[in-house]
Motif scaffolding. Structure first.
Motif, PDB file in Angstrom:
ATOM      1  N   GLN A  37      -4.340  -4.144   2.429  1.00 52.33           N
ATOM      2  CA  GLN A  37      -5.225  -4.319   1.275  1.00 52.33           C
ATOM      3  C   GLN A  37      -4.467  -5.021   0.166  1.00 52.33           C
ATOM      4  O   GLN A  37      -3.309  -4.709  -0.112  1.00 52.33           O
ATOM      5  CB  GLN A  37      -5.738  -2.971   0.766  1.00 52.33           C
ATOM      6  CG  GLN A  37      -6.702  -2.291   1.728  1.00 52.33           C
ATOM      7  CD  GLN A  37      -7.219  -0.983   1.163  1.00 52.33           C
ATOM      8  OE1 GLN A  37      -6.607  -0.398   0.276  1.00 52.33           O
ATOM      9  NE2 GLN A  37      -8.354  -0.537   1.684  1.00 52.33           N
ATOM     10  N   GLN A  38      -5.133  -5.966  -0.472  1.00 51.75           N
ATOM     11  CA  GLN A  38      -4.503  -6.726  -1.536  1.00 51.75           C
ATOM     12  C   GLN A  38      -5.546  -7.070  -2.590  1.00 51.75           C
ATOM     13  O   GLN A  38      -6.659  -7.499  -2.245  1.00 51.75           O
ATOM     14  CB  GLN A  38      -3.865  -8.007  -0.991  1.00 51.75           C
ATOM     15  CG  GLN A  38      -3.134  -8.831  -2.051  1.00 51.75           C
ATOM     16  CD  GLN A  38      -2.481 -10.061  -1.464  1.00 51.75           C
ATOM     17  OE1 GLN A  38      -2.606 -10.328  -0.273  1.00 51.75           O
ATOM     18  NE2 GLN A  38      -1.803 -10.817  -2.301  1.00 51.75           N
ATOM     19  N   LEU A  39      -5.221  -6.841  -3.848  1.00 48.49           N
ATOM     20  CA  LEU A  39      -6.126  -7.158  -4.936  1.00 48.49           C
ATOM     21  C   LEU A  39      -5.920  -8.617  -5.338  1.00 48.49           C
ATOM     22  O   LEU A  39      -4.810  -9.028  -5.688  1.00 48.49           O
ATOM     23  CB  LEU A  39      -5.866  -6.250  -6.144  1.00 48.49           C
ATOM     24  CG  LEU A  39      -6.710  -6.546  -7.393  1.00 48.49           C
ATOM     25  CD1 LEU A  39      -8.189  -6.344  -7.088  1.00 48.49           C
ATOM     26  CD2 LEU A  39      -6.268  -5.658  -8.552  1.00 48.49           C
ATOM     27  N   THR A  40      -6.983  -9.396  -5.262  1.00 48.32           N
ATOM     28  CA  THR A  40      -6.921 -10.807  -5.621  1.00 48.32           C
ATOM     29  C   THR A  40      -7.683 -11.031  -6.922  1.00 48.32           C
ATOM     30  O   THR A  40      -8.858 -10.643  -7.039  1.00 48.32           O
ATOM     31  CB  THR A  40      -7.530 -11.673  -4.518  1.00 48.32           C
ATOM     32  OG1 THR A  40      -6.833 -11.438  -3.295  1.00 48.32           O
ATOM     33  CG2 THR A  40      -7.445 -13.149  -4.868  1.00 48.32           C
ATOM     34  N   MET A  41      -7.015 -11.606  -7.888  1.00 47.07           N
ATOM     35  CA  MET A  41      -7.639 -11.901  -9.183  1.00 47.07           C
ATOM     36  C   MET A  41      -8.378 -13.230  -9.065  1.00 47.07           C
ATOM     37  O   MET A  41      -7.789 -14.305  -9.182  1.00 47.07           O
ATOM     38  CB  MET A  41      -6.582 -11.964 -10.269  1.00 47.07           C
ATOM     39  CG  MET A  41      -5.884 -10.642 -10.526  1.00 47.07           C
ATOM     40  SD  MET A  41      -6.931  -9.493 -11.455  1.00 47.07           S
ATOM     41  CE  MET A  41      -6.878 -10.264 -13.058  1.00 47.07           C
ATOM     42  N   THR A  42      -9.676 -13.155  -8.803  1.00 48.13           N
ATOM     43  CA  THR A  42     -10.473 -14.371  -8.720  1.00 48.13           C
ATOM     44  C   THR A  42     -10.632 -14.980 -10.111  1.00 48.13           C
ATOM     45  O   THR A  42     -10.459 -14.295 -11.130  1.00 48.13           O
ATOM     46  CB  THR A  42     -11.857 -14.049  -8.147  1.00 48.13           C
ATOM     47  OG1 THR A  42     -12.536 -13.167  -9.056  1.00 48.13           O
ATOM     48  CG2 THR A  42     -11.741 -13.388  -6.788  1.00 48.13           C
ATOM     49  N   PRO A  43     -10.971 -16.269 -10.190  1.00 47.62           N
ATOM     50  CA  PRO A  43     -11.196 -16.879 -11.508  1.00 47.62           C
ATOM     51  C   PRO A  43     -12.263 -16.159 -12.309  1.00 47.62           C
ATOM     52  O   PRO A  43     -12.152 -16.045 -13.540  1.00 47.62           O
ATOM     53  CB  PRO A  43     -11.618 -18.315 -11.153  1.00 47.62           C
ATOM     54  CG  PRO A  43     -11.001 -18.579  -9.822  1.00 47.62           C
ATOM     55  CD  PRO A  43     -11.029 -17.269  -9.099  1.00 47.62           C
ATOM     56  N   GLN A  44     -13.314 -15.670 -11.618  1.00 44.42           N
ATOM     57  CA  GLN A  44     -14.359 -14.941 -12.338  1.00 44.42           C
ATOM     58  C   GLN A  44     -13.814 -13.665 -12.965  1.00 44.42           C
ATOM     59  O   GLN A  44     -14.116 -13.335 -14.119  1.00 44.42           O
ATOM     60  CB  GLN A  44     -15.516 -14.594 -11.393  1.00 44.42           C
ATOM     61  CG  GLN A  44     -16.171 -15.818 -10.746  1.00 44.42           C
ATOM     62  CD  GLN A  44     -15.609 -16.120  -9.388  1.00 44.42           C
ATOM     63  OE1 GLN A  44     -14.394 -16.158  -9.221  1.00 44.42           O
ATOM     64  NE2 GLN A  44     -16.483 -16.346  -8.408  1.00 44.42           N
ATOM     65  N   LEU A  45     -13.004 -12.917 -12.193  1.00 42.82           N
ATOM     66  CA  LEU A  45     -12.435 -11.676 -12.710  1.00 42.82           C
ATOM     67  C   LEU A  45     -11.473 -11.946 -13.851  1.00 42.82           C
ATOM     68  O   LEU A  45     -11.450 -11.218 -14.854  1.00 42.82           O
ATOM     69  CB  LEU A  45     -11.735 -10.914 -11.582  1.00 42.82           C
ATOM     70  CG  LEU A  45     -11.091  -9.568 -11.954  1.00 42.82           C
ATOM     71  CD1 LEU A  45     -12.134  -8.625 -12.534  1.00 42.82           C
ATOM     72  CD2 LEU A  45     -10.410  -8.948 -10.750  1.00 42.82           C
ATOM     73  N   GLN A  46     -10.668 -12.988 -13.726  1.00 44.87           N
ATOM     74  CA  GLN A  46      -9.732 -13.338 -14.804  1.00 44.87           C
ATOM     75  C   GLN A  46     -10.488 -13.674 -16.079  1.00 44.87           C
ATOM     76  O   GLN A  46     -10.091 -13.275 -17.174  1.00 44.87           O
ATOM     77  CB  GLN A  46      -8.865 -14.513 -14.366  1.00 44.87           C
ATOM     78  CG  GLN A  46      -7.905 -14.188 -13.231  1.00 44.87           C
ATOM     79  CD  GLN A  46      -7.114 -15.398 -12.781  1.00 44.87           C
ATOM     80  OE1 GLN A  46      -7.104 -16.421 -13.438  1.00 44.87           O
ATOM     81  NE2 GLN A  46      -6.470 -15.287 -11.624  1.00 44.87           N
ATOM     82  N   GLN A  47     -11.589 -14.413 -15.943  1.00 41.34           N
ATOM     83  CA  GLN A  47     -12.372 -14.769 -17.123  1.00 41.34           C
ATOM     84  C   GLN A  47     -13.012 -13.537 -17.748  1.00 41.34           C
ATOM     85  O   GLN A  47     -13.028 -13.377 -18.968  1.00 41.34           O
ATOM     86  CB  GLN A  47     -13.451 -15.785 -16.753  1.00 41.34           C
ATOM     87  CG  GLN A  47     -14.287 -16.244 -17.956  1.00 41.34           C
ATOM     88  CD  GLN A  47     -15.393 -17.199 -17.546  1.00 41.34           C
ATOM     89  OE1 GLN A  47     -16.199 -16.894 -16.676  1.00 41.34           O
ATOM     90  NE2 GLN A  47     -15.426 -18.365 -18.170  1.00 41.34           N
ATOM     91  N   ALA A  48     -13.533 -12.651 -16.916  1.00 45.50           N
ATOM     92  CA  ALA A  48     -14.160 -11.435 -17.434  1.00 45.50           C
ATOM     93  C   ALA A  48     -13.161 -10.575 -18.196  1.00 45.50           C
ATOM     94  O   ALA A  48     -13.464 -10.039 -19.269  1.00 45.50           O
ATOM     95  CB  ALA A  48     -14.774 -10.639 -16.276  1.00 45.50           C
TER      96      ALA A  48
END
Length: 450
Positions: free
Chosen positions: A12-23
């Motif tokens: 399992q790995q948490l990926t910071m998507t661009p949407q999450l980073q923006q939020a």
């Protein structure tokens, strides 16, 4: 010999998507910074436009029948009610060019301070009202120019005399009476060259029959260091006066303003605009988002409908996707702010990282005043039984111990630390000293009363 092989691994790995980073980034921004960010996007992204719908249903204040002042008898516990818990990208907004506020929602201007008068303007105005000759007026203007914002004269009389040349050839003896005249201006104490002179100018305004006045002038003239160090016993011994007279004198000196010029400010007052309103109603506590802090922005449907699937529309599709991400992030920001405000009123039950991000630079308007959301949180000290005690509670315990101590044998910081440790709150002596100083409480040697 090594052979190539295939292996299957699960993880399992948490990926910071661009949407999450923006939020997350928008969640941390205070209202003013978010406002600037939205304005930049409105200029750079054609898929966004400000919402100019004149009918707003996003915020309906409680009616007179629903609002009720706090009464002596406590209301029964009721669930927290969230007014207008929804926010969508087609939400209506108020009129006007400003995408952030419009119509009656713009309340900041109601309290704007348009005076803009500086200390120099205030002193020059008084100087012009005086019946002085042209020579004295020129000297007075130079004296006022040498007074800083705290009200102190920062240049020597020789320098002031030199600054008037070659137009005027004046001596220090001519400047002295003009300086004395300026020192009579409002605010009292202005034009002083030292703190001692500033206090003496203010004490001179008191009537001669004021109790302790002579001793107060003596303290201001000769013994300010002893007073600053709170060596009252040494001060009384040095001045050879009764304790009552010393008490009156110290009270007079402490009533003076050490920076008289600071009471005149040319800066407009800055008022906090709360992000959340909390009110008590017959149904319980209500949590309302301030509509003036919500962005008036929506998707430009005209441009969005023109975007096709051809490669020539690649940049437009990118802007459309970014616009949709932005509106979704703003919706998340609004919902999270509402949940945090509601959790504060009910008691916190959210993850610490979420609370930390959303409480920075956000304010809540309550019946007891406007508070930054961070006000409701404090650090804690882990106890011996695994439970934590907040720093606010520790400060309250320290204040209570000092308030109930024996004046003849006051508690030292070390002793207070021992008492707290016995109660299951292990704190160091330096921590007690830090909290005591934050509350403005004197050390044990200065709290001793005979």
């Amino acid at each position: 010999m090594l052979k190539p092989t295939l292996q299957l691994r699960l993880g399992q790995q948490l990926t910071m998507t661009p949407q999450l980073q923006q939020a997350i980034r928008l969640l941390q921004l205070p209202t003013i910074e978010l406002q600037a960010h939205i304005r930049e996007l409105l200029e750079s992204n054609v898929m966004l436009e400000q919402d100019e719908d004149t009918e707003s249903s996003a915020y309906e204040p409680l009616s007179g029948a629903e609002t009720a002042p706090e009464i002596a008898a406590p209301l029964p516990e009721a669930p927290v009610e969230v007014i207008d818990d929804s926010w969508t990208d087609d939400r209506s907004a108020g009129p006007g060019e400003n995408p952030w506020s419009g119509g009656d929602d713009d309340r900041q201007q109601e309290f704007a301070d348009s005076a803009g008068q500086t200390l120099r303007d205030h002193l020059l105005w008084q100087l012009e009202l005086a019946h002085l000759g042209s020579r004295e007026l020129a000297i007075g203007r130079s004296v006022i120019d040498a007074i800083n914002d705290d009200g102190y004269l920062t240049e020597s009389l020789d320098v002031i005399a030199a600054s008037l040349k070659p137009e005027l050839d004046v001596t220090v003896d001519e400047i002295e009476p003009v300086l004395g005249f300026v020192q009579m201006f409002d605010p009292v104490g202005v034009g002083a060259r030292t703190l001692s002179e500033c206090l003496l100018l203010q004490l001179a305004q008191l009537t001669s029959g004021t109790a302790g006045l002579a001793a107060a002038k003596s303290i201001a003239r000769l013994h300010l260091e002893l007073l600053a160090e709170r060596e009252l016993t040494a001060l009384r011994r040095e001045m050879r006066i009764a304790e009552e007279e010393l008490t009156n004198a110290v009270a007079l000196v402490r009533a003076c303003h050490p920076r008289p010029g600071s009471v005149i400010s040319g800066n407009a007052a800055e008022y906090v605009i709360p992000d959340v309103f909390v009110r008590r109603t017959p149904r319980g506590w209500s949590v309302e988002i301030n509509p003036a802090t919500l962005p008036r922005v929506r998707l430009n449907q005209g441009y969005a409908s023109l975007v096709g699937r051809s490669s020539s529309h690649a940049s437009m599709r990118t802007q459309l996707q970014e616009a949709r991400w932005l509106l979704k992030s703003l919706e998340i920001r609004n919902d999270t702010l509402t949940k945090v405000a509601r959790s504060i009123v009910e008691r916190i039950g959210m993850h610490e990282s979420t609370v930390s991000r959303v409480t920075s630079g956000k304010y809540m308007h309550t019946p007891r005043g406007v508070f930054e959301l961070r006000y409701f949180f404090s650090s804690q000290v882990e106890g011996v039984n695994g439970t934590g005690t907040s720093s606010t509670a520790i400060r309250a315990k320290i204040r209570k111990l000092i308030r109930e101590e024996d004046g003849a044998v006051p508690l030292s910081d070390s002793r207070i630390a021992e008492i707290l440790s016995d109660e299951g709150i292990p704190v160091a002596r330096r921590t007690v000293a830090k909290y005591r100083e934050m509350m403005g409480l004197a050390p044990s040697n200065e709290r001793r009363r005979s």
